[in-house]
Design a protein around this motif. Structure first.
Motif, PDB file in Angstrom:
ATOM      1  N   PHE A 107       0.832  -1.081   0.327  1.00 13.81           N
ATOM      2  CA  PHE A 107      -0.318  -0.426  -0.670  1.00 13.81           C
ATOM      3  C   PHE A 107       0.627   0.696   0.069  1.00 13.81           C
ATOM      4  CE2 PHE A 107      -1.647   3.201   3.082  1.00 13.81           C
ATOM      5  CZ  PHE A 107      -2.492   3.165   2.324  1.00 13.81           C
ATOM      6  N   TYR A 108       1.699   1.504   0.794  1.00 16.58           N
ATOM      7  CA  TYR A 108       2.735   2.794   1.205  1.00 16.58           C
ATOM      8  C   TYR A 108       3.677   2.270   0.037  1.00 16.58           C
ATOM      9  CZ  TYR A 108       0.934   3.244   6.152  1.00 16.58           C
ATOM     10  OH  TYR A 108       0.413   3.509   6.626  1.00 16.58           O
ATOM     11  N   TRP A 109       3.862   1.774  -0.715  1.00  9.93           N
ATOM     12  CA  TRP A 109       5.199   1.482  -1.766  1.00  9.93           C
ATOM     13  C   TRP A 109       4.200   1.811  -2.898  1.00  9.93           C
ATOM     14  CZ3 TRP A 109      10.551   2.258  -2.685  1.00  9.93           C
ATOM     15  CH2 TRP A 109      11.341   1.127  -0.897  1.00  9.93           C
ATOM     16  N   ILE A 110       3.417   1.585  -3.068  1.00  4.45           N
ATOM     17  CA  ILE A 110       2.754   1.918  -4.282  1.00  4.45           C
ATOM     18  C   ILE A 110       2.202   3.715  -4.478  1.00  4.45           C
ATOM     19  CG2 ILE A 110       0.696   1.361  -6.792  1.00  4.45           C
ATOM     20  CD1 ILE A 110       1.319  -1.373  -5.586  1.00  4.45           C
ATOM     21  N   LEU A 111       1.138   4.034  -2.766  1.00  7.77           N
ATOM     22  CA  LEU A 111       0.924   4.749  -3.454  1.00  7.77           C
ATOM     23  C   LEU A 111       1.905   6.161  -3.232  1.00  7.77           C
ATOM     24  CD1 LEU A 111      -2.751   4.874  -1.219  1.00  7.77           C
ATOM     25  CD2 LEU A 111      -1.633   4.910  -3.528  1.00  7.77           C
ATOM     26  N   TRP A 112       3.291   5.665  -2.347  1.00  7.49           N
ATOM     27  CA  TRP A 112       3.837   7.063  -2.661  1.00  7.49           C
ATOM     28  C   TRP A 112       4.756   6.688  -3.927  1.00  7.49           C
ATOM     29  CZ3 TRP A 112       4.481  10.955   0.215  1.00  7.49           C
ATOM     30  CH2 TRP A 112       4.269  10.334   2.074  1.00  7.49           C
ATOM     31  N   SER A 113       4.699   5.836  -4.890  1.00  2.76           N
ATOM     32  CA  SER A 113       5.280   6.003  -6.340  1.00  2.76           C
ATOM     33  C   SER A 113       4.535   6.543  -6.988  1.00  2.76           C
ATOM     34  CB  SER A 113       5.299   4.145  -6.398  1.00  2.76           C
ATOM     35  OG  SER A 113       6.780   3.816  -5.450  1.00  2.76           O
ATOM     36  N   LEU A 114       3.028   5.971  -6.827  1.00  6.65           N
ATOM     37  CA  LEU A 114       2.419   7.250  -7.404  1.00  6.65           C
ATOM     38  C   LEU A 114       2.550   8.492  -7.038  1.00  6.65           C
ATOM     39  CD1 LEU A 114      -0.337   5.026  -7.333  1.00  6.65           C
ATOM     40  CD2 LEU A 114       0.667   4.976  -9.965  1.00  6.65           C
ATOM     41  N   TRP A 115       2.392   8.715  -5.662  1.00  9.25           N
ATOM     42  CA  TRP A 115       2.359  10.023  -5.956  1.00  9.25           C
ATOM     43  C   TRP A 115       4.025  11.267  -6.311  1.00  9.25           C
ATOM     44  CZ3 TRP A 115       5.537  13.336  -2.610  1.00  9.25           C
ATOM     45  CH2 TRP A 115       5.481  14.409  -2.539  1.00  9.25           C
ATOM     46  N   VAL A 116       5.382  10.169  -6.422  1.00  8.98           N
ATOM     47  CA  VAL A 116       6.085  11.069  -6.590  1.00  8.98           C
ATOM     48  C   VAL A 116       6.152  11.472  -8.178  1.00  8.98           C
ATOM     49  CG1 VAL A 116       8.483  10.350  -7.263  1.00  8.98           C
ATOM     50  CG2 VAL A 116       7.587  10.399  -5.095  1.00  8.98           C
ATOM     51  N   TYR A 117       4.707   9.838  -8.570  1.00  9.61           N
ATOM     52  CA  TYR A 117       5.078  10.487 -10.575  1.00  9.61           C
ATOM     53  C   TYR A 117       3.996  11.682 -10.774  1.00  9.61           C
ATOM     54  CZ  TYR A 117       3.443   9.047 -15.428  1.00  9.61           C
ATOM     55  OH  TYR A 117       2.603   9.227 -16.287  1.00  9.61           O
ATOM     56  N   LEU A 118       3.118  11.598 -10.505  1.00  8.00           N
ATOM     57  CA  LEU A 118       2.328  12.708 -10.286  1.00  8.00           C
ATOM     58  C   LEU A 118       2.956  14.341  -9.991  1.00  8.00           C
ATOM     59  CD1 LEU A 118      -0.746  10.651  -9.001  1.00  8.00           C
ATOM     60  CD2 LEU A 118      -0.530  11.199 -11.810  1.00  8.00           C
ATOM     61  N   THR A 119       3.375  14.228  -9.171  1.00  8.91           N
ATOM     62  CA  THR A 119       4.539  15.627  -8.450  1.00  8.91           C
ATOM     63  C   THR A 119       5.311  16.421  -9.450  1.00  8.91           C
ATOM     64  OG1 THR A 119       3.107  14.536  -6.106  1.00  8.91           O
ATOM     65  CG2 THR A 119       5.241  16.602  -6.079  1.00  8.91           C
ATOM     66  N   PHE A 120       5.808  15.047  -9.486  1.00  7.33           N
ATOM     67  CA  PHE A 120       7.523  15.498 -10.213  1.00  7.33           C
ATOM     68  C   PHE A 120       7.676  15.216 -11.405  1.00  7.33           C
ATOM     69  CE2 PHE A 120       8.038  14.696  -6.079  1.00  7.33           C
ATOM     70  CZ  PHE A 120       8.532  16.118  -5.324  1.00  7.33           C
ATOM     71  N   ILE A 121       7.121  14.074 -12.284  1.00  9.51           N
ATOM     72  CA  ILE A 121       6.802  13.753 -13.481  1.00  9.51           C
ATOM     73  C   ILE A 121       5.974  13.981 -14.906  1.00  9.51           C
ATOM     74  CG2 ILE A 121       7.905  11.164 -14.814  1.00  9.51           C
ATOM     75  CD1 ILE A 121       8.349  10.063 -12.531  1.00  9.51           C
ATOM     76  N   MET A 122       4.543  13.453 -14.412  1.00 12.03           N
ATOM     77  CA  MET A 122       3.905  13.994 -14.845  1.00 12.03           C
ATOM     78  C   MET A 122       3.082  15.906 -15.573  1.00 12.03           C
ATOM     79  SD  MET A 122      -0.488  12.518 -13.908  1.00 12.03           S
ATOM     80  CE  MET A 122      -1.875  12.827 -15.729  1.00 12.03           C
ATOM     81  N   ASN A 123       2.943  15.367 -16.922  1.00 13.68           N
ATOM     82  CA  ASN A 123       2.538  16.420 -17.149  1.00 13.68           C
ATOM     83  C   ASN A 123       1.898  17.651 -16.663  1.00 13.68           C
ATOM     84  OD1 ASN A 123       2.578  19.191 -18.798  1.00 13.68           O
ATOM     85  ND2 ASN A 123       0.943  17.974 -20.070  1.00 13.68           N
ATOM     86  N   LYS A 124       2.403  18.362 -16.215  1.00 11.00           N
ATOM     87  CA  LYS A 124       2.314  19.369 -14.873  1.00 11.00           C
ATOM     88  C   LYS A 124       0.882  20.311 -15.652  1.00 11.00           C
ATOM     89  CE  LYS A 124       5.710  20.084 -12.282  1.00 11.00           C
ATOM     90  NZ  LYS A 124       6.171  18.563 -12.810  1.00 11.00           N
TER      91      LYS A 124
END
Length: 202
Positions: free
Chosen positions: A6-23
């Motif tokens: 739960f924590y690994w997947i959600l934190w990974s998704l959050w990092v992707y959305l915050t720093f990688i995904m198109n702003k």
């Protein structure tokens, strides 16, 4: 360890959305905020009618209700039917796990997540609706399962970390499946493959 996926997947998704995904993506801020709220509420619990309930499960369920409430009546009715099917499947699996555990041939979390993946694919044709029926159906299943165990004087926390592991893993599998379904279009948009011109006949 319960909650690790739960924590690994959600934190990974959050990092992707915050720093990688198109702003400029319209859903970027909302999705990252929801993920943070779910993580924060994962350790918050309260008691309702003798049942211990984790706040993160309630938050995702209410959020799913709000999103489904914006759908047209026909789509909403079908989503409710699909959610009931997921609920029955979830509760049936949990009860079989108690009465006949010998058929659990590999880790339960993977068996349940893969089963939910197939249900989502069979019942709905878009990622959003698949996720909604999985979240609603499994959370309703948690409530029904807790009610059943309470009849036999067993306490069961609704929406606890083991449930969140299953729900998040099923979500991740659905995201991977959705990517594979649309891989051709995504690659074509990213790399802009040149089209071969027609050869002139001599």
């Amino acid at each position: 360890m319960d909650g690790s996926l739960f924590y690994w997947i959600l934190w990974s998704l959050w990092v992707y959305l915050t720093f990688i995904m198109n702003k400029q993506h319209p859903l970027r801020f909302g999705m990252s905020a929801c993920i943070l709220v779910i993580i924060i509420l994962s350790d918050v619990h309260f008691t309702v009618g003798g049942y211990q309930v984790l706040a993160s499960g309630v938050f995702t369920l209410v959020l799913s209700y709000i999103i489904l409430g914006k759908e047209k009546n026909g789509v909403l009715l079908y989503a409710i039917i699909c959610s009931v099917i997921v609920t029955i499947s979830y509760v049936t699996f949990r009860l079989f796990e108690i009465f006949d555990p010998v058929w659990i041939i590999f880790p339960k979390i993977w068996m349940m997540s893969i089963g939910l993946l197939f249900l989502g694919i069979l019942l709905q044709n878009t990622l959003k609706r698949r996720l909604l029926i999985i979240i609603c159906g499994t959370m309703h299943g948690e409530i029904c399962y807790a009610f059943f165990l309470n009849r036999f004087q067993f306490s069961y926390p609704i929406g606890a970390l083991p449930y969140l592991d299953i729900c998040v893993l099923a979500t991740m599998l659905l995201l991977v499946w959705s990517f594979l379904e649309n891989a051709g279009t995504i690659l074509q948009n990213q790399f802009r493959f040149p089209h071969k011109g027609k050869q002139k006949s001599t």
